[in-house]
Design a protein around this motif. Sequence first.
Motif, short mmCIF file in Angstrom:
data_model
loop_
_atom_site.label_atom_id
_atom_site.label_comp_id
_atom_site.label_asym_id
_atom_site.label_seq_id
_atom_site.Cartn_x
_atom_site.Cartn_y
_atom_site.Cartn_z
N HIS A 29 7.51 -7.70 11.43
CA HIS A 29 7.55 -8.86 10.56
C HIS A 29 7.67 -8.52 9.08
CE1 HIS A 29 5.49 -10.38 14.26
NE2 HIS A 29 6.37 -11.36 14.07
N GLY A 30 7.82 -7.24 8.76
CA GLY A 30 7.97 -6.88 7.35
C GLY A 30 7.45 -5.49 7.07
N PRO A 31 7.60 -5.04 5.82
CA PRO A 31 7.16 -3.69 5.45
C PRO A 31 5.64 -3.62 5.27
CG PRO A 31 8.01 -4.82 3.53
CD PRO A 31 8.25 -5.73 4.69
N ALA A 32 5.13 -2.39 5.27
CA ALA A 32 3.70 -2.18 5.07
C ALA A 32 3.50 -0.81 4.44
CB ALA A 32 2.94 -2.27 6.39
N VAL A 33 2.32 -0.63 3.87
CA VAL A 33 1.88 0.67 3.37
C VAL A 33 0.56 1.00 4.04
CG1 VAL A 33 1.03 1.95 1.36
CG2 VAL A 33 3.06 0.48 1.14
N ALA A 34 0.45 2.20 4.58
CA ALA A 34 -0.76 2.63 5.28
C ALA A 34 -1.35 3.84 4.60
CB ALA A 34 -0.46 2.94 6.74
N GLU A 35 -2.69 3.92 4.58
CA GLU A 35 -3.42 5.07 4.06
C GLU A 35 -4.47 5.48 5.08
OE1 GLU A 35 -5.32 3.91 0.46
OE2 GLU A 35 -3.46 3.70 -0.67
N VAL A 36 -4.55 6.78 5.37
CA VAL A 36 -5.57 7.29 6.28
C VAL A 36 -6.21 8.51 5.62
CG1 VAL A 36 -6.10 8.19 8.57
CG2 VAL A 36 -4.29 6.48 8.30
N VAL A 78 -11.58 15.27 0.51
CA VAL A 78 -10.82 14.27 1.26
C VAL A 78 -9.37 14.27 0.78
CG1 VAL A 78 -10.52 11.80 1.69
CG2 VAL A 78 -12.79 12.81 1.75
N ARG A 79 -8.46 14.30 1.73
CA ARG A 79 -7.04 14.12 1.44
C ARG A 79 -6.58 12.85 2.14
NH1 ARG A 79 -3.79 19.31 2.90
NH2 ARG A 79 -5.18 19.36 4.71
N THR A 80 -5.76 12.09 1.47
CA THR A 80 -5.31 10.81 2.01
C THR A 80 -3.82 10.87 2.30
OG1 THR A 80 -7.01 9.61 0.78
CG2 THR A 80 -5.13 8.33 1.59
N TYR A 81 -3.47 10.62 3.55
CA TYR A 81 -2.07 10.53 3.95
C TYR A 81 -1.62 9.09 3.78
CZ TYR A 81 2.02 10.21 6.99
OH TYR A 81 3.28 9.97 7.48
N ARG A 82 -0.52 8.89 3.06
CA ARG A 82 0.01 7.56 2.79
C ARG A 82 1.47 7.51 3.21
NH1 ARG A 82 0.60 5.71 -2.11
NH2 ARG A 82 -0.36 3.67 -1.72
N ARG A 83 1.89 6.36 3.77
CA ARG A 83 3.30 6.22 4.11
C ARG A 83 3.69 4.75 4.21
NH1 ARG A 83 6.49 8.07 8.45
NH2 ARG A 83 7.69 6.23 7.85
N THR A 84 4.99 4.51 4.14
CA THR A 84 5.52 3.17 4.36
C THR A 84 5.78 2.98 5.85
OG1 THR A 84 7.81 3.89 4.02
CG2 THR A 84 6.59 3.14 2.09
N LEU A 85 5.70 1.74 6.28
CA LEU A 85 5.93 1.40 7.69
C LEU A 85 6.92 0.24 7.75
CD1 LEU A 85 2.23 1.25 8.95
CD2 LEU A 85 3.83 3.13 9.31
N ALA A 86 7.90 0.35 8.63
CA ALA A 86 8.81 -0.76 8.93
C ALA A 86 8.30 -1.43 10.19
CB ALA A 86 10.23 -0.26 9.11
N LEU A 87 7.69 -2.60 10.05
CA LEU A 87 7.05 -3.30 11.16
C LEU A 87 7.86 -4.53 11.55
CD1 LEU A 87 3.38 -2.92 9.91
CD2 LEU A 87 4.53 -1.59 11.69
N GLU A 95 3.42 10.56 1.43
CA GLU A 95 2.80 11.45 0.44
C GLU A 95 1.37 11.75 0.88
OE1 GLU A 95 2.58 9.67 -3.41
OE2 GLU A 95 1.24 8.05 -2.77
N VAL A 96 0.83 12.84 0.39
CA VAL A 96 -0.58 13.20 0.60
C VAL A 96 -1.22 13.29 -0.77
CG1 VAL A 96 -2.18 14.97 1.38
CG2 VAL A 96 -0.21 14.38 2.79
N VAL A 97 -2.29 12.52 -0.95
CA VAL A 97 -3.01 12.45 -2.23
C VAL A 97 -4.32 13.22 -2.08
CG1 VAL A 97 -4.01 10.93 -3.96
CG2 VAL A 97 -1.97 10.21 -2.71
N GLU A 98 -4.60 14.07 -2.99
CA GLU A 98 -5.78 14.93 -2.92
C GLU A 98 -6.98 14.29 -3.62
OE1 GLU A 98 -5.79 17.90 -1.43
OE2 GLU A 98 -3.63 18.15 -1.07
N GLY A 99 -8.16 14.41 -2.98
CA GLY A 99 -9.43 14.13 -3.63
C GLY A 99 -9.68 12.71 -4.08
N VAL A 100 -9.11 11.71 -3.43
CA VAL A 100 -9.32 10.33 -3.85
C VAL A 100 -10.57 9.74 -3.21
CG1 VAL A 100 -8.36 7.99 -3.83
CG2 VAL A 100 -6.88 9.95 -4.27
N GLY A 101 -10.81 10.04 -1.94
CA GLY A 101 -11.89 9.38 -1.21
C GLY A 101 -13.18 10.16 -1.10
N GLY A 102 -13.35 11.26 -1.85
CA GLY A 102 -14.57 12.05 -1.76
C GLY A 102 -14.24 13.53 -1.78
#
Length: 503
Positions: free
Chosen positions: A254-261, A243-252, A233-240
Amino acid sequence: MIDDETRYRAVDSRDARFDGVFFTAVTSTGIYCRPSCPAMTPKRVNCTFYPTAAAAQGAGFRACRRCRPDSVPGSPEWNHRADLVGRAMRLIGDGVVDREGVAGLATRLGYSSRQVQRALTAELGAGPIALARAQRAQAARLLLQTTRLPVTEVAFAAGFASVRQFNETVREVYDRTPSGLRAEIRTPQAGSRAGSAEAVPGSLSLRLAYRGPLDTEHLVDFLALRAVPGVEEVVEGVGGQGVRTYRRTLALPHGPAVAEVDSLGVGVPLTRGWLDCRLRLADLRDLTTAVHRLRALFDLDADPAAVTEQLGSDPALGPAVLARPGLRSPGHVDPHELAVRAVLGQQVTVAAARTLAGRLAQRYGAALPEPSGGLTVLFPTAAALAQAADADLAMPLSRQNALRGLCAALADGTVRLDPGVDREQAAAELLALRGIGPWTVGYLRMRALGDPDVFLPGDLGVRHGLAHLGLAADPRSAAAAAVAWSPWRSYAVHHLWARAAQG
C-alpha cells in the motif's frame, strides 16, 4: 514432532524455546498461553495443546493477558517446510489473505480453495480465514497500544472489513474492548526509545520477538557490508552503548515505508528475547506485511537450539558453531531486489556490486516522499530495470543480458519468488534463464526463499572458511563434507563465512 507429555514438561519448566511452536489452552480458566508463561503451571488434566493461536481461539479460548501469546516468535516449521501447509503459512504471514482473500491464496499455491482449507484445518486446527483473523487481532493490539490512532482507524489499518468485526474479534481474543486494551499501555521509561516514533504520523515502535540466543553483530555486519546507498544504511551508537541500527526503505503493497531495527548492544544478553524496531508506514495496513518481512530478514523465527545440536556436534565445524551462538541465516524483505543484486554481484566484489546497485537505485528507484537520514529511494522494480539503458549497466554484455532476462521474467511472472512458491520449481525456472547459474540459484534459495538447507560449495568465502577449519576446499569435497550438516547447511555457510572473515 513432539507429544503432549513433552509439551507439558516444557510448560512445567517454562521453556521459552517452545514459544510459538505450540500453545497451551487451560480448560479451567478458558485462556491460552505460551509455554513460558510465568503464571502457576496448570494441572495436566486441564491442558490442551494447539499448534496455532488461531486454533486455540477457534476452540473458544482467549489470550492470556500476562504472557501475551500472540507476540511470540513464529514456529520454525514455517521456515524450512516446503509443503503446502508451510508455503501457505508464509503467504498468510505476508498478508495475502487480507489483500487477495482465500481464492488469491489458493491461486498462488496452485490448489483449490477447498484443498487449502482442508490441509490447513487438518494439520493446524484452523483454516486460512481463522489464521488471518488471529494475525489481524495481533496487529490491532499492537496499533492500539503503540499509537494514538482513533479506534476506527485502527480497525481498518489492522485489516478488518468493519468496526463491528473488529470489536467482536478483540473481545473474543483478548476478553477486552479495544478501549480496554488501549488502557493497558504502560508509560515508556525516560530515555527509552519505545514510543519515540509515535510523534510522526504513520510511525510506531514495537518489539520483534525471537527464541534462543541471537548474534546481532553477525547480522548487522552482514547487512552493513552489502547495504545499498540510498536504500539501506547502518547508523552507529544511536540507541545505546554499542548499539547499531539497521535502516532501510521498504516497498509494501500500500505504499513505501522506512524500517529501523536495533542490534542488542554492549552488555545485553543474546537471549534477551526481542529486538527494538521502529516503522514509518505510508499506510498502516502494511503493518503485518512489514513485520513479517523484517522477521524473515533477521531470521527471527529460527530454532538456534536445533541448529546448534546438529552443527555443534561436528568435529570440524562444531568449535566454530559453539563459539558463535545464535548466528542466523539472514533472509530478505524483497526477493526481486535480492535476485537483481545477486546477478549484479556475479564475478565482482561485494563493494563493487553495492556501488552499482546504489547507482541503479538512484537512477531507476522511486524517491521517498521525503528523505529519512541517508535513505532516499526504494530499490527499483524488476520492470524498471528490465528497460535499463546500456550506459547504466557497468558490466559485461553477457551479464547485462542475464540481468534483463531475469528482470523481464520476474516482471511478467514467468519466475516467481514470493513466500509461497515451490522452491524446487523456482530453482528450475531460474536455471532455465540464460546467465543464471547454480551459485545464484543457491544464494536465492537461501535468502529469498528462506531455505535453511542450501550449501554453496563453489563460493570463495565458503572455500576460505573450509580451509581455515582444515577441510578440503575443492567443491566436490566440500559438498561431500556438508552432507553431515543437513538440514541446516545454510547456517553452516554463514559460519564458514564468519570464520573466513576472521582471517
